[in-house]
Design an enzyme around this catalytic site. Structure first.
Site, PDB file in Angstrom:
ATOM      1  N   TYR A 129     -25.861 -29.771  55.301  1.00 27.06           N
ATOM      2  CA  TYR A 129     -27.070 -28.929  55.138  1.00 27.06           C
ATOM      3  C   TYR A 129     -26.553 -27.600  54.687  1.00 27.06           C
ATOM      4  O   TYR A 129     -27.056 -26.585  53.878  1.00 27.06           O
ATOM      5  CB  TYR A 129     -27.728 -28.807  56.446  1.00 27.06           C
ATOM      6  CG  TYR A 129     -28.957 -28.225  56.460  1.00 27.06           C
ATOM      7  CD1 TYR A 129     -30.134 -28.633  55.605  1.00 27.06           C
ATOM      8  CD2 TYR A 129     -29.204 -26.669  56.964  1.00 27.06           C
ATOM      9  CE1 TYR A 129     -31.362 -27.762  55.534  1.00 27.06           C
ATOM     10  CE2 TYR A 129     -30.220 -26.168  56.890  1.00 27.06           C
ATOM     11  CZ  TYR A 129     -31.499 -26.753  56.293  1.00 27.06           C
ATOM     12  OH  TYR A 129     -32.559 -25.958  56.227  1.00 27.06           O
ATOM     13  N   LYS A 131     -27.366 -25.337  51.206  1.00 26.96           N
ATOM     14  CA  LYS A 131     -28.258 -24.157  51.232  1.00 26.96           C
ATOM     15  C   LYS A 131     -27.299 -22.827  50.826  1.00 26.96           C
ATOM     16  O   LYS A 131     -27.800 -22.069  50.122  1.00 26.96           O
ATOM     17  CB  LYS A 131     -28.709 -23.723  52.772  1.00 26.96           C
ATOM     18  CG  LYS A 131     -29.718 -24.947  53.129  1.00 26.96           C
ATOM     19  CD  LYS A 131     -31.032 -24.891  52.049  1.00 26.96           C
ATOM     20  CE  LYS A 131     -32.292 -25.806  52.491  1.00 26.96           C
ATOM     21  NZ  LYS A 131     -33.268 -25.901  51.682  1.00 26.96           N
TER      22      LYS A 131
END
Length: 254
Positions: free
Chosen positions: A158, A162
């Site tokens: 994740y 990002k």
């Protein structure tokens, strides 16, 4: 009532995406909304809410990690609404809460395909359309995260996805800027949406942690993010580009 333009919001069936879509409608945009097929009914409800605000709306079922699906989605929005002025590449998923060394290649690909590849594809096809139609002041926006600015050990995929959005945003801003198109991203901290409770038992722990870390002593709501996106979509934001703006209640300062 005249339109401010046409906006497309991905991942709009709930949470932050839904709040963004409704806010852009309130700002005077006609709004196309996207999500995957399992969220079709939620999109129908959202389209109805947008239309009740006096704006035109349509739903686009598409998986943003699939190139042809994104290309077709943008083409459909242009066919239905006459152009594209604002792209909000909001769709994203949370990674499994795993030790770094337990993240599988499959899990890595799952998260990166939606969060980074999906953002890339939305930027790409929005940029192509905005350049082709030649309107001044196009706006492209993407969803980064607090985890795109500070690493989290149990969210390797994740975080990487990002952080990637920040790089994509800067690269796209450089390429599209000469055409009058700005490209920016928003980086939320803990926001009270269904995504925060994606893992059983985590919701209360996350809320407590980020409430304590914020000098404001509370976490955010979806409307906080929608307000930032609202400004970045307006003509008044014309001198802001290539930025990933933290909106995290002061959990850390850039």
């Amino acid at each position: 009532m005249s339109s401010q333009g046409v906006a497309l919001v991905t991942g709009a069936a709930q949470g932050i995406g839904r709040a963004i879509a409704l806010r852009l409608a309130e700002d005077g945009f006609d709004v196309a909304v996207n999500d995957i097929a399992s969220n079709s009914e939620n999109l129908d409800t959202l389209v109805d809410e947008i239309q009740k605000k006096g704006r035109t709306s349509s739903k686009c079922i598409a998986d943003v990690s699939q190139e042809e699906a994104v290309k077709d989605m943008v083409e459909q929005v242009v066919k239905d609404h006459g152009g594209l002025d604002v792209m909000v590449a909001n769709a994203g998923i949370v990674g499994k809460n795993l030790s770094f060394v337990k993240v599988s290649g499959e899990e890595w690909d799952r998260v990166m395909n939606v969060n980074s590849k999906g953002t890339f594809l939305c930027y790409k096809y929005a940029g192509i359309q905005m350049i082709k139609q030649g309107r001044a002041g196009g706006r492209i926006l993407g969803a980064s995260s607090l985890a795109g600015k500070q690493g989290i050990g149990t969210q390797a995929a994740y975080c990487a996805s990002k952080f990637a959005v920040r790089g994509l945003t800067q690269a796209a801003a450089l390429e599209f800027g000469p055409h009058g198109i700005t490209v920016n991203a928003y980086a939320p901290g803990a926001i009270d949406t269904p995504m925060i409770a994606s893992e059983p038992g985590m919701r209360d722990a996350i809320i407590n942690e980020f409430t304590q870390r914020s000098p404001l002593k509370h976490i955010g709501v979806a409307g906080d993010i929608a307000s930032l996106v609202s400004f970045l979509a307006k003509k008044e934001s014309q001198f802001i580009t290539g930025q990933t703006i933290s909106i995290n209640g002061g959990v850390f300062f850039d």
